[in-house]
Scaffold this motif. Structure first.
Motif, short mmCIF file in Angstrom:
data_model
loop_
_atom_site.label_atom_id
_atom_site.label_comp_id
_atom_site.label_asym_id
_atom_site.label_seq_id
_atom_site.Cartn_x
_atom_site.Cartn_y
_atom_site.Cartn_z
N ALA A 1 3.71 0.62 2.79
CA ALA A 1 3.69 -0.48 3.76
C ALA A 1 3.77 -1.85 2.62
O ALA A 1 2.94 -1.74 1.73
CB ALA A 1 2.50 -0.47 4.36
N SER B 1 -4.64 6.88 -0.79
CA SER B 1 -3.99 5.55 -0.92
C SER B 1 -4.41 4.69 -1.89
O SER B 1 -5.58 4.46 -2.20
CB SER B 1 -4.11 4.99 0.69
OG SER B 1 -3.77 5.93 1.75
N ARG C 1 5.18 -7.11 8.24
CA ARG C 1 4.86 -5.92 7.82
C ARG C 1 5.79 -4.74 7.87
O ARG C 1 6.84 -4.92 8.92
CB ARG C 1 3.64 -4.90 8.40
CG ARG C 1 3.38 -3.88 7.74
CD ARG C 1 2.17 -3.30 8.62
NE ARG C 1 1.77 -2.00 8.35
CZ ARG C 1 1.10 -1.52 7.53
NH1 ARG C 1 0.04 -2.30 7.08
NH2 ARG C 1 0.63 -0.22 7.41
N THR C 2 6.45 -4.27 6.87
CA THR C 2 7.48 -3.47 6.65
C THR C 2 7.28 -2.08 6.10
O THR C 2 6.33 -1.98 5.21
CB THR C 2 8.83 -3.97 5.79
OG1 THR C 2 9.15 -5.26 6.39
CG2 THR C 2 9.84 -3.02 5.71
N GLU C 3 7.46 -0.87 6.66
CA GLU C 3 6.99 0.35 6.33
C GLU C 3 8.12 1.21 5.85
O GLU C 3 9.34 1.28 6.58
CB GLU C 3 6.25 1.17 7.29
CG GLU C 3 4.77 0.61 7.68
CD GLU C 3 4.12 1.19 8.65
OE1 GLU C 3 4.25 2.66 8.75
OE2 GLU C 3 3.17 0.71 8.83
N ALA D 1 9.52 5.15 4.73
CA ALA D 1 9.11 6.47 4.74
C ALA D 1 9.62 6.81 3.42
O ALA D 1 10.92 6.78 3.08
CB ALA D 1 9.62 7.08 5.89
N SER E 1 0.71 -1.22 -0.10
CA SER E 1 -0.05 0.12 -0.06
C SER E 1 0.74 1.10 -0.05
O SER E 1 1.78 1.35 0.61
CB SER E 1 -0.81 0.02 1.16
OG SER E 1 -0.28 -0.09 2.42
N TYR F 1 7.47 -4.65 11.27
CA TYR F 1 6.68 -5.19 12.33
C TYR F 1 6.22 -6.62 12.17
O TYR F 1 6.11 -7.13 10.90
CB TYR F 1 5.38 -4.19 12.18
CG TYR F 1 5.56 -3.02 12.29
CD1 TYR F 1 5.68 -2.09 13.70
CD2 TYR F 1 5.64 -2.03 11.09
CE1 TYR F 1 5.91 -0.82 13.66
CE2 TYR F 1 5.80 -0.94 11.17
CZ TYR F 1 6.06 0.02 12.49
OH TYR F 1 6.22 1.22 12.54
N SER G 1 4.30 6.69 3.83
CA SER G 1 4.76 5.62 4.21
C SER G 1 4.24 4.47 3.13
O SER G 1 3.08 4.42 3.24
CB SER G 1 4.40 5.07 5.78
OG SER G 1 5.14 3.95 5.97
#
Length: 91
Positions: free
Chosen positions: A52, A32, A60-62, A64, A25, A90, A50
């Motif tokens: 995702a 979004s 989950r990795t974000e 920036a 996303s 995460y 961010s």
């Protein structure tokens, strides 16, 4: 096994994230967007925010970003970010 997509998130000076994922996303200038396997092709301008990524393992990795472009076609997402400023993972 869930269908996956190939993801490359790059900035001018580095690769921010690369691999396969269940979903992505991202913040576009129009709102979004969420992408899964077999999504229609899309090209979008990104705004600061961010990105995702949900990996094959569900982690989950974000990332920036400061803006850029997103291209999706044939289950491959390429994000060219103006700049990347951070990475958070995460479980």
């Amino acid at each position: 096994m869930a269908a996956t997509i190939t993801v490359d998130i790059v900035a001018p000076d580095q690769t921010l994230w690369s691999g396969t994922a269940r979903s992505v996303s991202a913040p576009t200038v129009e709102g979004s967007i969420g992408l899964l396997a077999q999504h229609e092709p899309v090209l979008a301008v990104l705004r600061a925010g961010s990105v995702a990524v949900v990996g094959e393992d569900g982690a989950r990795t974000e990332v920036a970003i400061e803006g850029g472009f997103l291209s999706f076609d044939q289950d491959k997402v390429t994000i060219v970010a103006d700049a990347g400023s951070g990475l958070a993972a995460y479980e």
